[in-house]
Design a protein around this motif. Sequence first.
Motif, short mmCIF file in Angstrom:
data_model
loop_
_atom_site.label_atom_id
_atom_site.label_comp_id
_atom_site.label_asym_id
_atom_site.label_seq_id
_atom_site.Cartn_x
_atom_site.Cartn_y
_atom_site.Cartn_z
N SER A 212 40.20 38.41 42.74
CA SER A 212 39.89 39.04 41.46
C SER A 212 38.62 38.39 40.92
O SER A 212 38.30 37.25 41.26
N PRO A 213 37.87 39.08 40.06
CA PRO A 213 36.62 38.51 39.54
C PRO A 213 36.79 37.18 38.82
O PRO A 213 35.90 36.33 38.87
N ALA B 247 40.92 46.38 51.05
CA ALA B 247 41.30 46.27 49.64
C ALA B 247 40.13 45.73 48.84
O ALA B 247 39.36 44.91 49.33
N ALA B 248 39.97 46.20 47.62
CA ALA B 248 38.91 45.73 46.73
C ALA B 248 39.45 45.70 45.32
O ALA B 248 40.38 46.45 44.97
N ILE B 249 38.87 44.86 44.48
CA ILE B 249 39.28 44.74 43.08
C ILE B 249 38.08 45.06 42.21
O ILE B 249 36.97 44.60 42.46
N SER B 250 38.30 45.86 41.16
CA SER B 250 37.21 46.23 40.26
C SER B 250 36.69 45.00 39.54
O SER B 250 37.39 44.00 39.39
N ASP C 34 47.19 49.73 39.52
CA ASP C 34 47.03 48.90 38.33
C ASP C 34 47.23 47.45 38.74
O ASP C 34 48.30 47.07 39.23
N ALA C 35 46.21 46.62 38.56
CA ALA C 35 46.26 45.23 39.02
C ALA C 35 47.26 44.39 38.21
O ALA C 35 47.77 43.40 38.71
N ILE D 172 34.13 49.29 45.26
CA ILE D 172 34.10 49.79 43.89
C ILE D 172 32.77 49.39 43.26
O ILE D 172 32.32 48.26 43.43
N SER D 173 32.15 50.33 42.54
CA SER D 173 30.89 50.01 41.87
C SER D 173 31.13 48.99 40.77
O SER D 173 32.24 48.85 40.24
N SER D 174 30.06 48.28 40.39
CA SER D 174 30.17 47.23 39.38
C SER D 174 30.65 47.76 38.04
O SER D 174 31.38 47.07 37.32
N ASP D 175 30.27 48.99 37.69
CA ASP D 175 30.70 49.56 36.41
C ASP D 175 32.06 50.23 36.49
O ASP D 175 32.57 50.76 35.50
N GLY D 176 32.64 50.25 37.69
CA GLY D 176 33.99 50.79 37.87
C GLY D 176 34.09 52.30 37.90
O GLY D 176 35.18 52.85 37.93
#
Length: 288
Positions: A49-50, A91-94, A113-114, A135-139
């Motif tokens: 996660s970020p 898998a990727a996380i926004s 939903d994380a 996923i793009s940076s802006d989601g």
Amino acid sequence: KIWNADTGAQILVIGHTHKGNCSCTEGKRVDPECTVQGHSDCVVSVAFSPDGNRIVSGSYDHLLKIWDAANGAEVCTLRGHTGAVRAVCSAAISLDGKRIVSGSADSLVKIWDAATGAEIRTLRGHSGWVHSVAISSDGTRIVSGSDDGLVMIWNAETGAEVHTLTGHTGPVYSVAISRDGERVVSGSADELVKIWDVTTGAEILSLGGHTGEGLCLCTVDEDGALEEDEEGEPILHPGCPVTGHSGAVRQVEFSDDGTQVISAGDDQTVRFWEVATGRRGRQLEGSE
């Protein structure tokens, strides 16, 4: 396993099912009889996660799991890839940490939903194993690459297909989005790296496939925009010598500033490419 990037020390082990020394923190053992219940088959994808507090993993057991990065505890299991599923392989996380995206052998892309692990939406469009998602940076955008040779761009809020990018002649193993959200890069079994325009879906560059002169590449102006002729067609620049991969391209990624793409392939090389010109930069050689 989680490692200290400065010292190389092992910090934590998660995802195993066994007793005895199941995890450690900065060299201190926890209860040697503790049991960490993890995946029951190969784990093929992980993402932080970020904020660094959570880890998501995808496995051949068809499951995604969310873990506490500090102590290795399982937070929740995400179930939903069913039917002919053989693996949750990407898998990727926004960037805001609120959404998880997964791609699977069931040809589906799912949004979760994380916080709760609840499935939000299923994206249908691919006809083969989904190897990679981003996923793009802006989601606002999701990108997926599949065995069907397609790169698909999706609206992250509605799940609607925005563009289907065609051009690869083999499975697409890896996709990534530039930090500004304007470009997508893809790597494929056809030995090519391709760069695409997110807004229009147009192919901008195809990197590889040549070992000499004659590859035509689009040129850009000083502001980084494509230069066009009077009819609005991209201006081509022939004669740029490019040596591409000699095997499937397994991984691609943009540099943080978006000026370079890095690719890795079955030919045991890592290659650097200039996004503006398509010229190849450094090459890192592997060994047998």
